[in-house]
Design a protein around this motif. Structure first.
Motif, PDB file in Angstrom:
ATOM      1  N   LEU A   1      22.045  60.522  69.522  1.00 50.45           N
ATOM      2  CA  LEU A   1      22.377  59.203  68.978  1.00 50.45           C
ATOM      3  C   LEU A   1      21.113  58.474  68.526  1.00 50.45           C
ATOM      4  O   LEU A   1      21.054  57.942  67.416  1.00 50.45           O
ATOM      5  CB  LEU A   1      23.129  58.371  70.024  1.00 50.45           C
ATOM      6  N   VAL A   2      20.108  58.449  69.378  1.00 50.20           N
ATOM      7  CA  VAL A   2      18.849  57.776  69.027  1.00 50.20           C
ATOM      8  C   VAL A   2      18.213  58.439  67.812  1.00 50.20           C
ATOM      9  O   VAL A   2      17.759  57.756  66.887  1.00 50.20           O
ATOM     10  CB  VAL A   2      17.887  57.775  70.237  1.00 50.20           C
ATOM     11  N   LEU A   3      18.198  59.774  67.783  1.00 55.05           N
ATOM     12  CA  LEU A   3      17.628  60.497  66.648  1.00 55.05           C
ATOM     13  C   LEU A   3      18.366  60.168  65.358  1.00 55.05           C
ATOM     14  O   LEU A   3      17.742  59.877  64.328  1.00 55.05           O
ATOM     15  CB  LEU A   3      17.666  62.005  66.906  1.00 55.05           C
ATOM     16  N   ARG A   4      19.691  60.179  65.404  1.00 56.53           N
ATOM     17  CA  ARG A   4      20.489  59.882  64.212  1.00 56.53           C
ATOM     18  C   ARG A   4      20.245  58.466  63.709  1.00 56.53           C
ATOM     19  O   ARG A   4      20.003  58.241  62.521  1.00 56.53           O
ATOM     20  CB  ARG A   4      21.984  60.044  64.515  1.00 56.53           C
TER      21      ARG A   4
ATOM     22  N   GLY B   1      23.532  59.461  52.919  1.00 53.33           N
ATOM     23  CA  GLY B   1      23.225  60.345  54.037  1.00 53.33           C
ATOM     24  C   GLY B   1      22.751  59.571  55.257  1.00 53.33           C
ATOM     25  O   GLY B   1      23.118  59.889  56.387  1.00 53.33           O
ATOM     26  N   SER B   2      21.949  58.537  55.038  1.00 55.38           N
ATOM     27  CA  SER B   2      21.478  57.715  56.161  1.00 55.38           C
ATOM     28  C   SER B   2      22.632  56.976  56.831  1.00 55.38           C
ATOM     29  O   SER B   2      22.708  56.918  58.063  1.00 55.38           O
ATOM     30  CB  SER B   2      20.429  56.710  55.674  1.00 55.38           C
TER      31      SER B   2
ATOM     32  N   ALA C   1      23.385  64.875  57.020  1.00 54.53           N
ATOM     33  CA  ALA C   1      22.143  65.570  57.379  1.00 54.53           C
ATOM     34  C   ALA C   1      21.784  66.615  56.331  1.00 54.53           C
ATOM     35  O   ALA C   1      20.607  66.787  56.000  1.00 54.53           O
ATOM     36  CB  ALA C   1      22.285  66.209  58.753  1.00 54.53           C
ATOM     37  N   ALA C   2      22.775  67.311  55.788  1.00 55.35           N
ATOM     38  CA  ALA C   2      22.512  68.314  54.751  1.00 55.35           C
ATOM     39  C   ALA C   2      21.996  67.648  53.479  1.00 55.35           C
ATOM     40  O   ALA C   2      21.072  68.171  52.825  1.00 55.35           O
ATOM     41  CB  ALA C   2      23.781  69.118  54.454  1.00 55.35           C
TER      42      ALA C   2
ATOM     43  N   ALA D   1      14.364  66.168  61.817  1.00 51.71           N
ATOM     44  CA  ALA D   1      15.480  65.386  62.360  1.00 51.71           C
ATOM     45  C   ALA D   1      16.798  65.800  61.710  1.00 51.71           C
ATOM     46  O   ALA D   1      17.808  65.997  62.395  1.00 51.71           O
ATOM     47  CB  ALA D   1      15.234  63.893  62.142  1.00 51.71           C
ATOM     48  N   ALA D   2      16.788  65.959  60.387  1.00 54.06           N
ATOM     49  CA  ALA D   2      18.010  66.384  59.696  1.00 54.06           C
ATOM     50  C   ALA D   2      18.411  67.787  60.132  1.00 54.06           C
ATOM     51  O   ALA D   2      19.595  68.061  60.350  1.00 54.06           O
ATOM     52  CB  ALA D   2      17.804  66.329  58.177  1.00 54.06           C
TER      53      ALA D   2
END
Length: 165
Positions: A17-20, A68-69, A82-83, A116-117
């Motif tokens: 969650l934090v990474l996303r 995407g973000s 992410a892709a 990250a992605a």
């Protein structure tokens, strides 16, 4: 004790969650900046690569970063977001290498975004995502196994009907 805390699935899901959210929140402004002056972005980044349709590809890059973000932040269609980000960042890394060589100052941020992605692509969005909520509504027999201590044990127990599909 520390190993038990770091390997619990809940903490892995919180980490995702934090990474996303951080990746999406920090990357989204790049897309909005491209949209603010798309011709300038096309001249500076797309045309030097001799890619066809530089304006169209500039819009693709901008919308990939913006949409995407948002998909990463909300956890909706997370792997699609992410892709899209990974694709755009891959082209940005190629541009950085072609124009400046292996300049670590240009590549480090791009590498972090790509990492990250890639992590979200490989691991999924985690429990705290709209994708997970939709999956639970569609398949209500999914339960979380709270007794799981490590990633080696399954964190999700499916009903026999769901497992046979």
């Amino acid at each position: 004790m520390i190993r038990a805390v770091l390997t619990r699935p809940l903490f892995a899901d919180l980490g995702l969650l934090v990474l996303r959210v951080l990746t999406g929140a920090l990357l989204i402004h790049h897309g909005y900046e491209k949209l603010a002056n798309i011709e300038n972005f096309a001249d500076a980044f797309v045309r030097p690569l001799h890619l066809p349709f530089p304006i169209v590809l500039s819009y693709v890059a901008a919308f990939s970063e913006v949409i995407g973000s948002w998909l990463l932040i909300t956890g909706l269609l997370t792997r699609v977001g992410a892709a899209a980000i990974a694709g755009t960042i891959t082209v940005a890394i190629y541009h950085a290498i072609v124009t400046a060589g292996f300049n670590i100052y240009l590549l480090e941020l791009l590498g972090l975004y790509l990492g990250a992605a890639g992590t979200v692509l490989a691991c999924g969005p985690g429990l705290f995502a709209i994708d997970e909520l939709i999956a639970r509504l569609v398949e209500p027999n999914i339960e979380i196994d709270a007794s799981s201590e490590t990633f080696d044990e399954p964190a999700v127990v499916l009903s026999e009907a769901a497992a046979t599909r």
